[in-house]
Design an enzyme around this catalytic site. Structure first.
Site, short mmCIF file in Angstrom:
data_model
loop_
_atom_site.label_atom_id
_atom_site.label_comp_id
_atom_site.label_asym_id
_atom_site.label_seq_id
_atom_site.Cartn_x
_atom_site.Cartn_y
_atom_site.Cartn_z
CE1 TYR A 1 -8.50 -34.53 -13.69
CE2 TYR A 1 -10.64 -35.47 -14.03
CZ TYR A 1 -9.27 -35.49 -13.58
OH TYR A 1 -9.27 -36.48 -12.53
CE LYS B 1 -11.25 -36.78 -4.60
NZ LYS B 1 -9.91 -36.96 -3.99
CG HIS C 1 0.72 -37.65 -11.91
ND1 HIS C 1 -0.15 -37.38 -13.07
CD2 HIS C 1 1.65 -38.31 -12.36
CE1 HIS C 1 0.33 -38.02 -14.07
NE2 HIS C 1 1.32 -38.70 -13.55
N PRO D 1 -16.93 -40.45 -11.70
CG PRO D 1 -16.08 -41.67 -13.90
CD PRO D 1 -17.28 -40.89 -13.20
CE1 TYR E 1 -6.01 -35.19 -9.30
CE2 TYR E 1 -8.12 -34.99 -9.57
CZ TYR E 1 -7.09 -35.49 -10.08
OH TYR E 1 -6.88 -36.43 -10.90
C1 PHB Z 1 -8.47 -43.22 -15.11
O1 PHB Z 1 -7.08 -43.05 -15.20
O2 PHB Z 1 -9.10 -44.18 -15.24
C2 PHB Z 1 -8.92 -41.88 -14.52
C3 PHB Z 1 -8.16 -40.81 -13.95
C4 PHB Z 1 -8.64 -39.79 -13.25
C5 PHB Z 1 -10.18 -39.82 -13.14
C6 PHB Z 1 -11.12 -40.93 -13.82
C7 PHB Z 1 -10.36 -41.94 -14.25
O3 PHB Z 1 -10.71 -38.68 -12.58
#
Ligand code: PHB
Ligand code: APR
Length: 389
Positions: free
Chosen positions: A200, A296, A72, A292, A384
């Site tokens: 997000y 990280k 990505h 999450p 990130y």
């Molecule tokens: C996930 O795909 O479970 C996931 C992806 C990004 C995040 C947290 C969880 O920041």
């Protein structure tokens, strides 16, 4: 049994460290409480930093990731009115790899026998002894017999609830913690993702995240009060809430389907210092937890393991005791930077019960600033994709 390094825990941290040490000819044994099947059954995040991908490449264990993983080059922040794309590839020259943690753990697990990495599963009552000295040992029970493994170094990779952190005396250790006033309700479904990159979202009703495991398997989250019970959240109720919080454009692309897994997990920021005491090193969730939001957790475990492997190779190959002595400070320097990023992104993208109109305006203003500033986007992007190891 006698070995050079006893590793407690066969999650991603323990298995990755075991492989790195074996590749350098260092004798080690991994002791795991659960069965291999149980370890693989845990649903965990799946965004890998380049550093984590690099460790798998170094081990020659990246073949499946390269075929099934999704590189990505960007991700999106949404605030109910617009999508702000953070073009990490253009801003940092790097990308992230979307590849389920379960799959990474499976790759490490499957390669262990052929590479001479001994993993002892279903070890009960694992206990660490004499870790402050130079002759620590680990005891455990298995198949009705008591066992002891003598080692020069013990590495605790046993997660947040394991015994290793507890083996450091209370007057030596120091805890830094923030428990968040909400949890993440996650749903896993065999449906195509609503967007080709992660979204997000900070919506009036709360946080949402649209993620994925593959082109046919999606992972979504919404934040919910800690009083919520998963039994009160039907699949339809989750899909309805996701459609509202992700906004109309993403909602139009959501494919609904039955949940393969659905659960609520609490969020916390947690750091235990030091990450070394005598002959005991801590790696991964045994030493720290991040919310999450910044993806990280697994990546911090990987950087801890990278530093621990470096230190242990110097120690056993060159007799460099300073390398082990310096492990904690080196690992914590990166841990705290990732803790900061995860905490900051959580603050930006979630509604806190104590927040009023002013705090909401601050979030809007920060998102406006990010939308209009390449410098702000670059700062987010470099965190990130992962700060340098
Ligand atoms: C996930 O795909 O479970 C996931 C992806 C990004 C995040 C947290 C969880 O920041
Ligand atoms: N004895 C032996 N093993 C134990 C014990 C014990 N008493 N307690 C826990 N374990 C094992 C667990 O069963 C698990 O397999 O230690 C392992 C710890 O693995 P994780 O919790 O996955 O922690 P870590 O390897 O540090 O990975 C950190 O991956 O799992 C995610 O959320 C986690 O993103 C974070 C990253």
């Amino acid at each position: 049994m006698k070995t050079q390094v006893a590793i407690v825990g066969a999650g991603p941290a323990g298995l990755l460290l075991g492989h790195l040490l074996r590749a350098e000819g260092i004798a080690c044994v991994v002791i795991e409480r659960q069965s291999g099947e149980y370890v693989l059954s845990r649903i965990r995040a799946g965004v890998l930093e380049q550093g984590t991908v690099g460790l798998m490449e170094r081990l020659g264990l990246d073949a499946r990731m390269k075929v099934e993983g999704l590189p990505h080059g960007g991700f999106n922040l949404a605030d109910g009115e617009r999508l702000i794309r953070i073009d990490v590839a253009a801003l940092t020259g790097q990308s992230v790899m979307v590849y389920g943690q379960t799959e990474l753990t499976r790759d490490l697990m499957d390669a262990a026998p052929a590479r001479g990495l001994e993993v002892i599963y279903q070890a009960g009552d694992v206990a660490l002894h004499d870790v402050a000295g130079n002759a620590p040992f680990v005891t455990f029970a298995r198949q009705g017999r008591d066992h002891r493994i003598d080692a020069r170094i013990v590495v605790g990779c046993d997660g947040f609830h394991g015994p290793s952190r507890q083996a450091i005396p209370a007057n030596v250790g120091r805890v830094f913690e923030r428990v968040y006033p909400f949890g993440w309700l996650g749903i896993l479904a065999d449906v195509p993702p609503c967007n080709h990159e992660l979204i997000y979202a900070n919506h009036e009703r709360g946080f949402a995240l649209a993620s994925m495991r593959s082109a046919t398997r999606s992972r979504y989250y919404i934040d919910v009060p800690l009083t919520e019970r998963i039994e009160d959240w039907s699949d339809d109720r989750v899909w309805d809430e996701l459609a509202v919080r992700l906004g109309p454009d993403a909602a139009a692309q959501i494919t609904r389907g039955p949940a393969l897994e659905k659960s609520i997990a609490p969020l916390r920021s947690f750091v235990f210092e030091p990450m070394r005491h005598g002959s005991l090193l801590l790696c991964g969730d045994a030493a720290h937890i991040v919310p999450p939001t910044g993806a990280k957790g697994l990546n911090l475990a990987a950087s801890d393991v990278h530093y621990a492997a470096q230190a242990l190779v110097a120690f056993f190959r060159d007799g460099d005791a300073d390398a082990v002595a310096g492990y904690s400070a080196k690992a914590l320097a990166r841990v705290w930077k990732s803790e900061r990023f995860s905490w900051a992104l959580t603050k930006l993208m979630h509604r806190f019960p104590e927040d009023g109109p002013f705090e909401r305006r601050m979030q809007r203003a920060e998102l406006d600033y990010i939308a209009s500033s390449e410098a702000a986007q670059r700062s987010i992007a470099e965190n990130y994709v992962g700060l340098p190891l």
